[in-house]
Structures are given as structure tokens and as C-alpha cells.
Design a protein around this motif. Structure first.
Motif, mmCIF file in Angstrom:
data_model
loop_
_atom_site.group_PDB
_atom_site.id
_atom_site.type_symbol
_atom_site.label_atom_id
_atom_site.label_comp_id
_atom_site.label_asym_id
_atom_site.label_seq_id
_atom_site.Cartn_x
_atom_site.Cartn_y
_atom_site.Cartn_z
ATOM 1 N N SER A 32 0.839 -1.194 0.000
ATOM 2 C CA SER A 32 0.000 0.000 0.000
ATOM 3 C C SER A 32 0.874 1.243 0.000
ATOM 4 O O SER A 32 1.963 1.254 0.578
ATOM 5 N N GLN B 119 -0.114 0.396 -5.839
ATOM 6 C CA GLN B 119 0.439 -0.939 -5.636
ATOM 7 C C GLN B 119 -0.698 -1.954 -5.473
ATOM 8 O O GLN B 119 -1.754 -1.634 -4.940
ATOM 9 N N VAL B 120 -0.443 -3.169 -5.894
ATOM 10 C CA VAL B 120 -1.462 -4.217 -5.843
ATOM 11 C C VAL B 120 -1.080 -5.236 -4.773
ATOM 12 O O VAL B 120 0.019 -5.788 -4.789
ATOM 13 N N SER B 121 -1.993 -5.471 -3.833
ATOM 14 C CA SER B 121 -1.760 -6.461 -2.782
ATOM 15 C C SER B 121 -2.129 -7.853 -3.277
ATOM 16 O O SER B 121 -2.636 -8.031 -4.391
ATOM 17 N N GLY C 98 -5.327 -8.733 -5.002
ATOM 18 C CA GLY C 98 -5.594 -8.160 -6.313
ATOM 19 C C GLY C 98 -6.139 -6.751 -6.275
ATOM 20 O O GLY C 98 -6.508 -6.201 -7.318
ATOM 21 N N ARG C 99 -6.168 -6.129 -5.101
ATOM 22 C CA ARG C 99 -6.758 -4.802 -4.962
ATOM 23 C C ARG C 99 -5.697 -3.743 -4.667
ATOM 24 O O ARG C 99 -4.623 -4.044 -4.153
ATOM 25 N N ILE C 100 -6.055 -2.506 -4.994
ATOM 26 C CA ILE C 100 -5.193 -1.361 -4.707
ATOM 27 C C ILE C 100 -5.698 -0.696 -3.437
ATOM 28 O O ILE C 100 -6.822 -0.182 -3.398
ATOM 29 N N ASN D 59 -6.474 5.543 -6.660
ATOM 30 C CA ASN D 59 -5.241 4.746 -6.681
ATOM 31 C C ASN D 59 -4.075 5.423 -5.971
ATOM 32 O O ASN D 59 -2.952 4.918 -5.999
#
Length: 588
Positions: A136, A154-156, A159-161, A227
Motif C-alpha cells: 500500500s 500498488q497491488v496487494s 488483487g486490490r489497490i 489509486n
């Protein structure tokens, strides 16, 4: 138990000119041994070079969690001598070393899981004990010489930002780290009530837009864009007021911002559920604001699928208004040196307030040279409150702990009772016969973890309980039975309470369209076309399913987009599927 911040931001505050500890900051234990309301015992639990102005502490049995970015430490006192026998890093990788916008205090929720906040001084790269990684960040840098790099979008591993400051939840064994809310600036703490509602305050960019609000699970608070690549200043529309712009309130996918408290430096929060002060105080949300020299108090009331917050002063050191507060303006008026940095509830039902006590707060500055701070104890006039003796070796003692007003103490009762399993179902079920709704809520959470019989009782509450608050708790507890989520969702999807239906929506975010579409359609039918909390819950439920929902549900609407129903039009605005661009242009 107190964390000290003597070595506070030495890059801004010359350690030669104020109290400084070469061996690191300390965790202290203060005790009132004779019950007169004044501490008469003080001892050092630990002094550690790794502790640089820690921002949070949680005492959970013999484990003491200390929040000090980049680490969440846990010290264990195995023999009860008030000294740590073991030090471990529970989690690591949080941004914000020696920064106010960093890792804050942990608390135990009514479900037995751990909740905590971190500010927007990222990046945060945190791996839980099962290997799941949170990534994050945002465009925010500065505040300290160490916060010179950050990274948005950034993507965790889910699959989410996730953006900016975060509210997080994790199992006590360090697995299953989950983002519960994001895109904060620097929310100092997350508070949970026994219903499972999350509450917070948040600071602003010195533009009179601090806030106090309820957090919806998975919600976006709107400090940056979605984002984290743009600030609110870059997105402010012509004619848009600052509060609306600061929290992106006109953008789809953002939670309502709650109460605008104006200028300030909001810090700790807690929900008071004890009965010592009388019914008018029970359920009161308390929010400390160090800048404004005040503890704000709210009795949240229902408004649609969210809450309305009307603010009052519980405690203030000044009689005149402090709405014109400017963080770096100081004077010799020592009334304004009352800087409440936290507020908590003791096992005795008293309210405890930590006071930073300084002419200035914010900007990583201080003027206190002697390291002076205060703790206040607030009790009802004419009452002498005493801490109960709790015997956690017996079922009766465990239930008394579960019903205690101190959050992390009642967690000990929860843990012990849960370990007994189905053998204590009958004893826990008796709590449902009492008048206290907070006690009933705690029993529901616990029953859901006491085997099949406990689960059956909770399901019956979901179906038949007249109090919508307890039906909401029942659904929140039952959704942890992931294999049965659609069955429970189908039961609750047409509940008369918008709160219950909201929780159903939130629980379906990660359920594929084919499995969830019938329940989602029913939830949409329950939308009144106006409630922003309910609309955002639908948006979260349809995350990744926007195009499919639009393609199916548009068939129920007139062919002319200008004649769409208001509730369908607002849902399309919230989802903004690419295939709706032509129709939206026609409506415009």
C-alpha cells in the motif's frame, strides 16, 4: 500501561534541549494501589532502543503489543513479574519510522480478532504469518527525513489497490491480514463497539476539515484519488467546498465523511459501553482532539444504512471556542496545553485520558523540555468505582470478564470461553436474556464460535430477533462460515433493516457473480435511491462484477437513459461500467 514518547522526532527537536533517553523510549506501568484515584506506583516494564516514540499499546493478557513503525512488537511477560521475558516482531514492514502518520494502537474486536490503524506515511509492505502480502502507498512523502519515498497504485495479494492510511484486521496467530478500510490521511486509532461497528477520526491538511466517522468494511475514505496518485488539491472542482474536495465526497466509490470537526489534531477514540455513568453515556463515542483541547462525545443515531453524528464536548480545558485553532500558534495560556492524545476505559468503568501536555501539537514538534505528561481519571460524581477481581480459571470469572467495560480485558473472557467450546453454550446463552444490548452482542459473537449449537442459536437470532442491531451482529458473525455465506445472505437479503442488508452486500464482494447475482438483485431492489451508505455498500458488493450487473439490470429500465429510475441511474454512476458510457453521455 503507558507508552512514552520522550525521544520524539529528534530530527526536529534537539535532544540536548529536552529530556532524552539514550537507551530508548519506555513502556511504564502505573498503579493506584490504595484506590484513592491517584497513581502511587510507577515501574518500567521495558526500555528498548527499538522504541522511538511508539504510538500505541495494547495489553492482552500477558502479551503487550507496542506499535512503533516499522514494527508491531509483542512483549510477553511469562512469569507475571512485570518484566518482559520475550520480545517478538508480530508484524513488520510499515512505513512511517519516527513519524506521526504511522502505526497506531491495536485493540481486540468483539470477534476475538485484532484491529489496528496505520497512517499514510507509506509505503507499507507487510507479510502476515501465512505469507499474504499487503502493498500500500500513495504520493505522500515528507514530514520526516526518513519518509522520502512512497509509491501509489500498488497491488496487494488480494488483487486490490489499497491507498494511504489503513484500518487492518488480523487473527491472533498473525494470519489472515485484511484491509477493513483505506484511503485515510492519519487516523490515529480505530475503535470497535460490541456490535462490530468501526469508528475513527482523521486529521486534515490544516484546512479545517478534520472528521469523525463510522467505517464501512472495505470502504474508501477519499483522502487521495482511488489509486493514490493524486491529492485532493489536484482533484478539487471549481466551486467545490474544501471539506467535500478534501475527502472526495463527489466521487463515486467513497464513503460519506461523517462529522466535520473543523481544525484540530484528532487522536485516540473509544466507545464507552459501561453503565457507571448512566444510560445517557452508554454507547457514547469519545474522540480526543489534542489541537482543540477537548474530548468530543457523540451518541450515534441511525441514518439509513449509516449513522448521524451530533457532536458535544465531554471535557475541555477552555470555555471559549477553539474552532480557530492553528497548529503552530502558541501562547502562555496553559489551559491550552491540555493535549489529549488518547482516551480509554478501565476495568472499573472509569474513563482515562492521556495528556501530552505541551504548548504545541502537530508538525512533529514539541516545546516541553522536561518530558511532562498527565493521565486523568474521570468518574461519576459521588461514585467510587473499583476494579473487579477476575478469576479467569472459572467459567463464571470468564463471563464476568466478557461483560467488563474494558475492551482488551473482555477479550480475555472471550478467548477462554471460546476455548471451552460447546460446553459453555448454555451459560453464554443466558446473557441473551439480560437487558444490556452490548452484552447480548458479545454473546452472539461468542456463540457463533461455540460449535453447531451455538451457530444454530445465532442463525435463529438473524431470523427472529426484533432488534436490528443484534440481527446485524448475527449476520456479521455468521458470514465467517464462508461455505454457507449464500444461504445466510439469502435469509437476510430482504431484512427490513438497511443495516442488515448493507452487511449482506459487503459480505458478497468476493463471491462470484453466478453465485451471488440473485441476492445482489434483491439487495438492489431494497435501495431507496438516496442513501449514500447503502449505495456504497452495493458498489463494494459489485466490485469486479460491474459489467455483468449493468448488462442484466438495464433490461428492467426504459430504453431512453433519460428515463432511468433514480436508483438505477445512481447505481450506474457508482459502478461507472465502460459499457455505460454512451448512455451516460445521453443522460448528461
Amino acid at each position: 500501561w503507558v507508552t512514552e514518547a520522550v525521544n520524539y522526532r529528534d530530527f526536529n527537536n534537539d535532544p540536548e534541549k529536552h529530556l532524552s533517553f539514550e537507551k530508548g523510549d519506555r513502556v511504564m506501568i502505573l498503579e493506584d494501589t490504595d484506590g484513592d484515584g491517584v497513581s502511587d506506583s510507577s515501574k518500567v516494564f521495558v526500555q528498548d532502543e527499538d522504541l522511538v516514540a511508539p504510538l500505541g499499546i495494547a495489553v492482552v493478557g500477558n502479551k503487550i503489543f507496542v506499535s512503533c513503525a516499522p514494527n508491531l512488537f509483542v512483549y510477553t511477560d511469562e512469569d507475571g513479574d512485570d518484566r518482559p521475558d520475550k520480545k517478538e516482531v508480530f508484524l513488520e514492514g510499515f512505513g512511517g519510522f519516527d513519524h506521526d502518520h504511522s502505526l497506531h494502537a491495536l485493540i481486540v474486536g468483539p470477534d476475538g480478532k485484532y484491529y489496528f490503524n496505520t497512517g499514510n506515511a507509506g509505503p507499507h509492505h507487510v507479510v502476515d504469518k501465512s505469507g499474504w502480502e499487503l502493498r500500500s502507498g500513495s504520493v505522500y512523502t515528507g514530514g520526516t527525513p526518513y519518509n522520502d519515498k512512497n509509491e501509489p497504485a500498488q497491488v496487494s495479494d488480494d488483487g486490490r489497490i489499497w491507498v494511504g492510511g489503513l484500518a487492518l484486521r488480523i487473527n491472533p496467530d498473525g494470519t489472515d491480514l485484511k484491509v477493513m478500510g483505506h484511503n485515510f490521511r492519519n487516523s490515529y486509532e480505530v475503535a470497535l463497539d460490541s456490535y462490530g461497528n468501526m469508528w475513527q477520526n482523521d486529521n486534515d491538511d490544516q484546512v479545517v476539515t478534520c472528521r469523525v466517522t463510522w467505517i464501512m468494511e472495505g470502504g474508501n475514505a477519499g483522502y487521495f484519488n482511488s489509486n493514490g496518485k493524486r491529492t485532493w488539491q489536484g482533484d478539487q472542482r471549481p466551486g467545490q467546498d474544501i471539506f467535500t474536495a478534501h475527502w472526495h465526497q463527489d466521487d463515486p466509490g467513497v464513503m460519506p465523511a461523517g462529522d466535520n470537526t473543523g481544525a484540530g489534531s484528532p487522536t485516540g477514540v473509544v466507545v464507552y459501553e459501561g453503565d457507571a455513568f448512566g444510560p445517557e453515556y452508554q454507547g457514547m463515542l469519545l474522540s480526543a482532539d489534542a489541537g482543540r483541547n477537548v474530548i468530543f462525545a457523540y451518541q450515534p443515531t441511525k441514518k439509513g444504512a449509516g449513522f448521524d453524528l451530533q457532536r458535544n464536548d465531554l471535557i475541555t480545558s477552555v470555555q471559549e471556542s477553539t474552532e480557530g485553532y492553528v497548529w503552530n500558534e502558541t501562547d502562555d495560556d496553559k489551559r491550552k496545553w491540555f493535549r489529549p492524545s488518547d482516551v480509554a476505559v478501565g476495568t472499573d468503568g472509569a474513563i482515562y485520558i492521556a495528556d501530552w501536555y505541551d504548548p504545541v501539537v502537530g508538525g512533529h514538534q514539541m516545546m516541553d523540555s522536561v518530558g511532562y505528561g498527565r493521565i486523568y481519571r474521570l468518574t461519576p460524581k459521588g461514585k467510587q468505582l473499583k476494579s473487579p477481581k477476575l478469576d479467569l480459571s472459572t467459567t463464571d470469572g470468564q463471563i464476568k470478564a466478557l461483560l467488563n467495560p474494558a475492551i482488551n480485558v473482555r477479550a480475555l473472557g472471550f478467548e477462554k470461553l471460546a476455548a471451552q467450546g460447546k460446553t459453555v453454550v448454555e451459560e453464554v446463552q443466558k446473557i441473551l436474556e439480560t437487558d444490556n444490548p452490548y452484552h447480548k452482542a458479545r454473546a452472539i459473537w461468542l456463540l457463533s464460535q461455540l460449535g453447531d449449537r451455538g451457530g444454530e442459536i445465532v442463525e435463529n437470532i438473524l431470523k427472529n430477533e426484533p432488534d436490528p442491531r443484534l440481527r446485524t451482529v448475527a449476520y456479521r458473525a455468521l458470514k465467517n462460515y464462508e461455505d454457507f455465506i449464500i444461504r445466510f445472505a439469502s435469509i437476510a437479503a430482504d431484512d427490513p433493516s438497511a443495516d442488515v442488508r448493507r452487511e449482506v452486500a459487503l459480505s458478497l464482494r468476493d463471491i462470484p457473480w453466478e453465485q451471488s447475482k440473485n441476492v445482489l438483485k434483491k439487495l438492489f431492489e431494497g435501495y431507496d435511491g438516496e442513501d449514500p451508505w447503502y449505495l456504497e455498500a452495493l458498489g463494494i458488493a459489485l466490485d469486479g462484477k460491474e459489467e455483468k450487473a449493468y448488462a442484466e439490470w438495464i433490461s428492467d429500465q426504459p430504453k431512453d437513459p433519460a428515463e432511468w429510475s433514480d436508483k438505477f441511474a445512481s447505481l450506474v454512476w457508482r459502478l461507472h461500467p465502460k459499457t455505460a458510457v454512451t448512455e451516460l453521455k445521453k443522460r448528461a
